[in-house]
Design a protein around this motif. Structure first.
Motif, mmCIF file in Angstrom:
data_model
loop_
_atom_site.group_PDB
_atom_site.id
_atom_site.type_symbol
_atom_site.label_atom_id
_atom_site.label_comp_id
_atom_site.label_asym_id
_atom_site.label_seq_id
_atom_site.Cartn_x
_atom_site.Cartn_y
_atom_site.Cartn_z
ATOM 1 N N ARG A 127 0.850 -1.202 0.000
ATOM 2 C CA ARG A 127 0.000 0.000 0.000
ATOM 3 C C ARG A 127 0.881 1.245 0.000
ATOM 4 N N VAL A 128 1.863 1.237 -0.866
ATOM 5 C CA VAL A 128 2.826 2.331 -0.985
ATOM 6 C C VAL A 128 2.895 2.747 -2.443
ATOM 7 N N GLN A 129 3.042 4.042 -2.670
ATOM 8 C CA GLN A 129 3.209 4.555 -4.020
ATOM 9 C C GLN A 129 4.443 5.446 -4.091
ATOM 10 N N VAL A 130 4.993 5.524 -5.285
ATOM 11 C CA VAL A 130 6.154 6.379 -5.542
ATOM 12 C C VAL A 130 5.665 7.657 -6.210
ATOM 13 N N VAL A 131 6.080 8.794 -5.689
ATOM 14 C CA VAL A 131 5.739 10.076 -6.305
ATOM 15 C C VAL A 131 7.027 10.823 -6.629
ATOM 16 N N ALA A 132 6.956 11.702 -7.612
ATOM 17 C CA ALA A 132 8.149 12.455 -8.002
ATOM 18 C C ALA A 132 7.751 13.832 -8.480
ATOM 19 N N SER A 133 8.611 14.788 -8.237
ATOM 20 C CA SER A 133 8.362 16.159 -8.673
ATOM 21 C C SER A 133 9.661 16.778 -9.165
ATOM 22 N N VAL A 147 8.060 8.628 -1.239
ATOM 23 C CA VAL A 147 7.132 7.508 -1.089
ATOM 24 C C VAL A 147 6.017 7.927 -0.145
ATOM 25 N N VAL A 148 4.831 7.382 -0.398
ATOM 26 C CA VAL A 148 3.653 7.683 0.417
ATOM 27 C C VAL A 148 2.924 6.380 0.701
ATOM 28 N N GLU A 149 2.241 6.326 1.828
ATOM 29 C CA GLU A 149 1.306 5.234 2.053
ATOM 30 C C GLU A 149 -0.017 5.652 1.440
ATOM 31 N N ALA A 150 -0.585 4.786 0.619
ATOM 32 C CA ALA A 150 -1.804 5.124 -0.118
ATOM 33 C C ALA A 150 -3.017 4.427 0.486
#
Length: 287
Positions: A127-133, A147-150
């Motif tokens: 239940r983890v996603q990778v985000v980038a900016s 990384v965030v818990e979704a």
């Protein structure tokens, strides 16, 4: 149902990196290796909204301790190839778009390569996603990965945490179990002992790496691959459960991705499940 699920196609990294488009408007032709002032620290935690991570760094507010309530944790700050960034900055029209797409692919690939090492496991099965900016100014090619818990497949809703995600997947506890529609008809993660509509059955990766994206061929390959994953997970082929997937289903999603999909078995008769279908074989569904 199939259209809705494949439409999730949800690597948050896509929206976040593409959102930096406005920062390409004014750009010199020399790209520096100096890290921008707005770059976050690796290991820093941020209590930011889903909308905030879709914008370039610096994110609003300031980092917080990872034992305080937060939503995102930065695990990598990098820069794409500076020569590529310089060429993209000097280019115009379609040539500029191609250069920016190549930069995007490099940044995304770096995030997705390092994420499992930081997390201690496969985030596709968690239940983890990778985000980038991008980091302002985006044209120099610096980016930050977090990384965030979704709360749901695709990471569109974040779960506040009070602990670091570094190495968190090594001990379990964040594994995907089942999914259920909420009041907005979107899927969310739930335990399998609660009423639900489907269950995670594994992952499927299209090979070779860097394969071209052809929508109908990708869809056919993943449908077959996740169908096999479901049959293996359940222990028998079934007509009352249908294989579905979450992953890249457009050229933009595909760029720089690891070509990996999360597979699910969803009930087809409209009834809700209660209990796992793992190893169920041809037996009755656990309604």
């Amino acid at each position: 149902m199939r259209k809705r699920w494949i439409g999730l196609a949800v690597f948050v990294v896509v929206a976040a990196l593409v959102a930096g488009g406005a920062y390409w408007l004014t750009r010199p032709k020399t790209v520096s290796a100096e890290r921008p002032k707005g770059a976050p620290a690796v290991g820093s935690c941020w209590n930011v909204s889903e909308e905030a991570v879709a914008a370039a760094f610096p994110w609003p507010g300031a980092p917080v301790g990872c034992t305080a309530s937060h939503t995102a944790e930065v695990f990598l700050v990098g820069q794409v190839d500076r020569e590529l960034a310089a060429k993209a900055a000097a280019a115009k029209g379609d040539e500029a778009k191609v250069g920016q797409s190549l930069m995007y692919a490099q940044a995304r690939h770096a995030c997705l390569t390092v994420a499992p090492k930081y997390l201690g496991g496969d985030w596709h099965a968690s239940r983890v996603q990778v985000v980038a900016s991008w980091i302002k100014p985006a044209w120099v090619g610096f980016f930050g990965c977090a990384v965030v818990e979704a709360a749901a497949p695709g990471g569109k809703r974040f779960v506040p945490r009070t602990a670091s995600l570094r190495g968190a997947l090594g001990g379990g506890g964040l594994d995907i179990a089942c999914v259920a529609r909420d009041t907005t008809s979107e899927m969310r993660y739930v335990p399998c002992d609660q009423p639900h509509d489907g269950e995670f059955t594994g992952t499927y990766t299209i090979t070779p790496p860097g394969a071209p994206f052809v929508a109908d061929k990708v869809s056919a390959a993943v449908t077959a691959g996740c169908g096999e994953a479901a049959k293996s997970y359940i222990g028998a082929p079934r007509t009352d459960l249908s294989a579905r997937f979450v992953g890249p289903t457009s050229t933009g999603d595909w760029l720089g991705s690891d070509q990996t999909y999360a597979c699910y078995a969803l009930v087809t008769d409209g009834q809700r499940l209660r209990g796992s279908v793992k190893g169920l074989g041809p037996g009755p569904l656990p309604h």
